[in-house]
Motif scaffolding. Structure first.
Motif, PDB file in Angstrom:
ATOM      1  N   LEU A 284      -1.906  -4.207   1.903  1.00 48.69           N
ATOM      2  CA  LEU A 284      -1.460  -2.845   1.593  1.00 48.69           C
ATOM      3  C   LEU A 284      -0.016  -2.637   2.020  1.00 48.69           C
ATOM      4  O   LEU A 284       0.793  -2.050   1.287  1.00 48.69           O
ATOM      5  N   LEU A 288       3.317  -1.754  -0.159  1.00 48.09           N
ATOM      6  CA  LEU A 288       4.180  -0.634   0.203  1.00 48.09           C
ATOM      7  C   LEU A 288       5.603  -1.119   0.476  1.00 48.09           C
ATOM      8  O   LEU A 288       6.585  -0.434   0.155  1.00 48.09           O
ATOM      9  N   ILE A 450      -1.238   4.218  -2.082  1.00 50.74           N
ATOM     10  CA  ILE A 450      -1.627   3.134  -1.177  1.00 50.74           C
ATOM     11  C   ILE A 450      -1.908   3.679   0.215  1.00 50.74           C
ATOM     12  O   ILE A 450      -2.906   3.328   0.860  1.00 50.74           O
ATOM     13  N   SER A 453      -5.132   5.760   0.241  1.00 51.71           N
ATOM     14  CA  SER A 453      -6.292   4.863   0.123  1.00 51.71           C
ATOM     15  C   SER A 453      -6.635   4.250   1.473  1.00 51.71           C
ATOM     16  O   SER A 453      -7.805   4.133   1.848  1.00 51.71           O
ATOM     17  N   GLY A 548      -4.890   8.423  -4.613  1.00 47.46           N
ATOM     18  CA  GLY A 548      -5.321   7.658  -3.447  1.00 47.46           C
ATOM     19  C   GLY A 548      -6.658   8.111  -2.912  1.00 47.46           C
ATOM     20  O   GLY A 548      -7.464   7.289  -2.440  1.00 47.46           O
TER      21      GLY A 548
END
Length: 610
Positions: A284, A288, A450, A453, A548
């Motif tokens: 993740l 990002l 992201i 989430s 998300g």
């Protein structure tokens, strides 16, 4: 060689000229490489206490067990087999109910000799070893029950006194266990409906205690029902799994074998769960970081347009220009990979639990070539993914156009103009600012999605650890450890998301400095321009937060279940009000982060910008 030196010197000089942006690039990639390093080495660090315990107790290479007295010849044949250098036992094992201070727990009671054994002699941490009427409790089990030396306990109604607390490498620490008894064992939480269908006598989350052999035999009226365990020392300990594979159970009466490597895996199971969480967090953060770097690279390429023209004007080929632009970010990626490897290795012992059932603590894991290679490759992949398209586009641009460095004209879209014309001035400007850079808007939406989430998954896992820790086989210390891992994961994710929001806003401010000044020259106030620049980030943040929360968070949790083989049906998903709170908080935080650069841009003199 001269070409490589030239590219390197130009890249280093440009990085030093823009130190703030270079530091942000370094932090973005380093966040991903540090988390990835933690995920790759944390289980190795967690294995150190078990190795120390194995050395201190002369731990077995293979543990062999049978369920009945009649099956003992199988153990004796195994002890005389090829590759066996020594053994201890067989020792009788009986299932029992231990009661202390009003609490009742299932246990496996192992009968041992008062004299030390050559293989698997538990290390006494408190008190002494077994004696008539005395019980020694496995250390992690004693911690869970709050038992101390001298406490009175009962086993199947018989009175004993705790004479010692010890550790062993022949079984994973509580709440883990290896089942030694014929009645069977099970771990985890049990509902009322499930409990009704379980076989009678089945042990639930059993602990481990040691008694004298005579005391163990007094616990059962039928000596023939006792189980037996033997500890084997092999000539080649590293081949324990091969030894187990070469001696498979030929029938119900054959011994059941467990290699020490399998016990190690069980003893470090919580570290394995931490590893999965950290690796998912690393990916993740890597995504990002790509979003953050893409925005930074795009902004820097816009500022370097004239520099690109100068390089090409003095004879630089498009390949040389692209190599110079790429080299800057490759250098940052290499430094970030080295820093991430160092920080991750030094931090890994802090995220591993030194169980009460093991000796010693986690040490700094050794760095392997494979780990260093994976982390460096990921860092380079992040840098190249974010840089290669803008670098190639800049290298292919016309020399005359690059030297002119003219402002980029806005795209004219009829339906967008028609919609925005009816909006208030701040929203009109915000919509047109966003429309000028659709790729940047997509990156902003993806970055927020992201992050949200990740927050969704943290909410689910934290609720699970709070309400159903035994369902995962975790004790209080392991729950606290996993929460620390989640906290580290969440802090790094939120920090990088904050950097991403600020970077996108600042890149938007720089990209729109002329158009914002022109809007002010045509009558827009500084406040309206500031609100427009902030709104251009808040609107994508709202879209990203919604995506998300659902389906992004749900999909990530489903992927986590698929990877771990978990039962998602037992998890409590975030409620609607929790999701709404996360979405609202995300929008407010993005608004706060973007307010300062937007306000600074709105107060800049019009004549200076134009």
């Amino acid at each position: 060689m001269g070409r490589v030196l030239l590219v390197g010197r130009l890249a280093v000089r440009d990085l030093l000229r823009r130190r703030t942006e270079t530091a942000l690039l370094l932090l973005a990639v380093m966040a991903a490489t540090t988390t990835l390093t933690l995920g790759l080495v944390v289980r190795d660090a967690a294995g150190d206490p078990y190795v120390s315990t194995r050395e201190a107790t002369s731990g077995p290479d293979v543990v062999a067990g049978v369920g009945r007295l009649a099956q003992l010849p199988g153990l004796e044949d195994l002890a005389r087999g090829d590759g066996v250098a020594g053994h201890s036992g067989p020792y009788p094992v009986a299932p029992a109910k231990l009661q202390v201070s009003g609490r009742v727990s299932d246990v496996q009671a192992v009968g041992r000799d008062a004299a030390p054994a050559s293989v698997d002699q538990p290390e006494v941490l408190q008190g002494g070893w077994v004696g008539d009427g005395g019980v020694v409790v496995e250390a992690a089990f004693a911690t869970a029950l709050g038992v101390r030396v001298g406490d009175p306990v009962t086993l199947d109604g018989r009175s004993f006194r705790v004479v010692g607390v010890a550790v062993s490498a022949a079984m994973p620490p509580y709440p883990g266990s290896s089942c030694l008894v014929a009645v069977g064992c099970m771990s985890g939480a049990v509902s009322g409906d499930t409990a009704a269908g379980l076989p009678p006598g089945l042990l639930h989350n059993p602990g481990l205690v040691w008694l004298t052999q005579a005391d163990v035999r007094r616990l059962t009226p039928d000596p023939g029902s006792l189980s037996y365990v033997m500890n084997l020392k092999l000539t080649h300990p590293d081949e324990a799994r091969a030894f187990v594979g070469a001696n498979p159970p030929a029938g119900r009466d054959a011994p059941r074998l467990t290699a020490w490597q399998d016990i190690l895996d069980d003893a470090t199971e919580v570290a394995g769960d931490s590893q999965i969480l950290l690796l998912i967090g690393a990916w993740l953060l890597g995504l990002l970081a790509v979003a953050t770097l893409s925005v930074l690279v795009g902004g820097r390429m816009a500022d370097q347009t004239r520099r690109v023209g100068l390089l090409k004007a003095v004879g630089g080929t498009p390949g040389l220009v692209a190599a110079v632009l790429l080299a800057e970010y490759v250098l940052v990626a290499v430094v970030a990979a080295a820093a991430g490897l160092a920080v991750g290795s030094l931090t890994a012992p802090l995220l591993t639990e030194s169980s009460a059932g093991l000796v010693g603590g986690a040490g700094t894991p050794s760095m392997t070539v494979s780990t260093a290679g994976v982390v460096t490759a990921v860092a380079l992949a992040v840098a190249v993914a974010a840089t290669v398209v803008p670098a190639v586009r800049a290298a292919r641009s016309s020399t005359v156009t690059a030297l002119a460095d003219a402002p980029r004209p806005p795209r004219r879209v009829g339906w967008l103009i028609a919609i925005s014309a009816r909006l208030p001035v701040p929203l009109l400007l915000a919509l047109r600012v966003a429309a000028r850079r659709p790729r940047r808007v997509v990156l902003a939406v993806a970055g927020v999605a992201i992050t949200v989430s990740g927050i969704y998954v943290v909410l689910v896992l934290n609720a699970f650890l709070s309400t159903q820790p035994l369902a995962g086989g975790y004790d209080a210390a392991q729950v606290e450890l996993l929460r620390q891992v989640l906290l580290v994961w969440m802090v790094i994710l939120l920090c990088l998301a904050a950097v991403n929001a600020v970077v996108i806003t600042w890149a938007t401010v720089l990209d729109n400095r002329r158009s914002s000044a022109l809007a002010r020259a045509l009558g827009a106030t500084p406040g309206e321009v500031s609100v427009a620049l902030a709104a251009a980030q808040v609107l994508p943040a709202l879209a990203g937060a919604v995506l998300g929360a659902f389906p992004g968070g749900f999909a990530l949790f489903a992927a986590l279940n698929a990877i771990t083989g978990g039962d998602g049906g037992r998890a409590t998903l975030p409620s609607l009000w929790q999701l709404l709170t996360v979405v609202l908080a995300t929008v407010l935080v993005v608004a706060a982060l973007t307010a300062v650069p937007a306000r600074l841009a709105g107060r800049r003199p019009v004549t200076e910008a134009l």
